[in-house]
Motif scaffolding. Structure first.
Motif, short mmCIF file in Angstrom:
data_model
loop_
_atom_site.label_atom_id
_atom_site.label_comp_id
_atom_site.label_asym_id
_atom_site.label_seq_id
_atom_site.Cartn_x
_atom_site.Cartn_y
_atom_site.Cartn_z
N ALA A 233 -24.56 41.80 -6.10
CA ALA A 233 -23.72 42.97 -5.81
C ALA A 233 -23.56 43.84 -7.04
N ASP A 234 -23.61 45.14 -6.83
CA ASP A 234 -23.32 46.07 -7.93
C ASP A 234 -21.85 46.00 -8.34
N VAL A 235 -20.97 45.85 -7.33
CA VAL A 235 -19.53 45.80 -7.58
C VAL A 235 -18.93 44.70 -6.72
N VAL A 236 -18.04 43.90 -7.32
CA VAL A 236 -17.28 42.89 -6.58
C VAL A 236 -15.80 43.23 -6.68
N PHE A 237 -15.14 43.31 -5.54
CA PHE A 237 -13.69 43.50 -5.49
C PHE A 237 -13.04 42.16 -5.17
N ASP A 238 -12.30 41.61 -6.14
CA ASP A 238 -11.64 40.32 -5.94
C ASP A 238 -10.23 40.58 -5.42
N CYS A 239 -10.05 40.42 -4.12
CA CYS A 239 -8.75 40.64 -3.50
C CYS A 239 -7.97 39.34 -3.33
N VAL A 240 -8.48 38.27 -3.91
CA VAL A 240 -7.82 36.96 -3.87
C VAL A 240 -7.19 36.64 -5.22
N ALA A 241 -7.96 36.87 -6.29
CA ALA A 241 -7.46 36.74 -7.67
C ALA A 241 -6.99 35.32 -7.98
N ARG A 242 -7.88 34.36 -7.75
CA ARG A 242 -7.63 32.98 -8.13
C ARG A 242 -8.83 32.47 -8.91
N GLU A 243 -8.72 31.30 -9.49
CA GLU A 243 -9.80 30.76 -10.31
C GLU A 243 -11.12 30.69 -9.52
N GLN A 244 -11.06 30.20 -8.28
CA GLN A 244 -12.28 30.05 -7.50
C GLN A 244 -12.90 31.40 -7.17
N SER A 245 -12.07 32.38 -6.79
CA SER A 245 -12.63 33.68 -6.43
C SER A 245 -13.22 34.38 -7.64
N MET A 246 -12.61 34.22 -8.81
CA MET A 246 -13.18 34.85 -10.00
C MET A 246 -14.52 34.21 -10.37
N ALA A 247 -14.61 32.89 -10.20
CA ALA A 247 -15.89 32.22 -10.45
C ALA A 247 -16.95 32.72 -9.48
N GLN A 248 -16.56 32.91 -8.22
CA GLN A 248 -17.50 33.43 -7.23
C GLN A 248 -17.91 34.86 -7.58
N ALA A 249 -16.96 35.65 -8.03
CA ALA A 249 -17.26 37.04 -8.38
C ALA A 249 -18.32 37.11 -9.47
N ILE A 250 -18.22 36.25 -10.47
CA ILE A 250 -19.19 36.25 -11.55
C ILE A 250 -20.56 35.82 -11.04
N ASP A 251 -20.59 34.90 -10.09
CA ASP A 251 -21.87 34.49 -9.50
C ASP A 251 -22.47 35.57 -8.60
N LEU A 252 -21.62 36.38 -7.99
CA LEU A 252 -22.07 37.37 -7.02
C LEU A 252 -22.56 38.66 -7.66
#
Length: 344
Positions: A233-252
């Motif tokens: 993804a060019d841009v990831v919007f993390d609307c959860v803002a937890r450790e797991q979602s941030m880790a996923q955002a970096i992978d995505l």
């Protein structure tokens, strides 16, 4: 005898009551507003659960407010009684460097009406006249109640810059995530993948225009999302803002891409893979609330029909059932729960 002024008081999620307080009088440059519709925000339920890092209990909610001007204080000329308005609840100092640069949403002394300051989940309240916007004549009060919650996603999407033809991932299909989806679509994103744990929320995301919606706990989530988007993804919007979602955002996110943190994070540290952030030149940026420009954009989006209000607004309750409204807002099948004020 004057009618009592009812106001919601939240001591905890299990102790939400109606208090009676004197009817306020508008001071200089203030308006007296009679509430018509008030939204229950995710920050409201987080605060009621004792989980919000910036709202202390007890508190008096109501920052997603639509109302009618009941009276104007000295010095107010632009808002006659009977004018329908929506509240912009960020109360800023106007003096700090952030305010002077136009970024008053991150004022150093920021307080929020309905969070740190008693809000509009009441029959009547007062607020400075420069904190309200007119409701267009063609917009119903119920749809006007979406302007404030939409303004935060609009502000977040604007931080991503030009989205035309770009790919986007949205983590979380709650109210903010779904409105980020709508704002990103309107901004021209080519493909958007949404993640969430619940089937019903993913199905709603697809109905609202997501290219696909994937289980947030799926094994190989990044690979599945990349397949949908045609790459990271060019841009990831993390609307959860937890450790797991941030880790996923970096992978995505792609190399040189951007992660925008929209959700309110839990207090305390959150581990981040800085080696990946550094090596891929990933930009991580927070976003807070909105400015008047975002309100104007939100009004335009709702007026244009870009927001499917029937998918977003899933329940309404009268003021005297505020406790039930908060309980409903915690249920995963609901998106936006509204409170209506009797007699309006």
């Amino acid at each position: 005898m004057p009618q009592p002024n009812r106001r919601v008081l939240v001591r905890s999620i299990d102790d939400i009551s109606i208090e009676e307080v004197p009817t306020p009088q508008p001071g200089d440059d203030e308006l007296l507003i009679r509430s018509t519709v008030v939204g229950v925000c995710g920050s409201d339920t987080h605060a009621a659960l004792g989980h919000h890092p910036f709202i202390d209990l007890p508190y008096r909610p109501g920052h997603e407010v639509v109302g009618v001007v009941a009276a104007a204080g000295k010095g107010v000329q632009d808002f006659a009684p009977g004018t329908r308005v929506i509240i912009e609840p960020n109360l800023y100092c106007g003096r700090c460097a952030q305010c002077r640069s136009g970024r008053y949403n991150i004022c150093r002394q920021l307080e929020v009406f309905g969070c740190q300051i008693p809000g509009g989940m009441a029959d009547l309240f007062t607020i400075a006249a420069d904190r309200v916007h007119r409701v267009p004549e063609t917009m119903s009060d119920v749809r006007a109640a979406l302007v404030e919650p939409l303004a935060t996603p609009v502000h977040a999407v604007a931080k991503a810059g030009e989205l035309t033809g770009r790919t986007v991932a949205v983590l979380g299909a709650g109210p903010i995530g779904l409105l980020v989806l709508a704002a990103a679509r309107h901004a021209g994103a080519a493909r958007i993948v949404v993640t969430d744990l619940l089937d019903t929320k993913r199905e709603r995301a697809v109905r609202l225009g997501a290219t696909d919606a994937l289980p947030a706990d799926a094994t190989g989530l990044a690979a599945e999302a990349h397949a949908v988007l045609g790459g990271p993804a060019d841009v990831v919007f993390d609307c959860v803002a937890r450790e797991q979602s941030m880790a996923q955002a970096i992978d995505l996110v792609t190399k040189g891409g951007q992660i925008i943190v929209v959700g309110v994070g839990a207090p305390g540290p959150t581990p981040v893979r800085l080696d990946l952030v550094q090596d891929s030149e990933i930009r991580i940026e927070g976003t807070l609330m909105y400015t008047a420009d975002d309100y104007r954009t939100s009004i335009d989006l709702i007026t244009s029909g870009a927001i499917d209000a029937d998918e977003i607004i899933t329940a309404t309750y009268p003021l005297e059932e505020a406790g039930k409204a908060f309980a409903a807002a915690l249920q995963p099948e609901h998106v936006k729960v509204l409170i209506t004020i009797a007699g309006t």
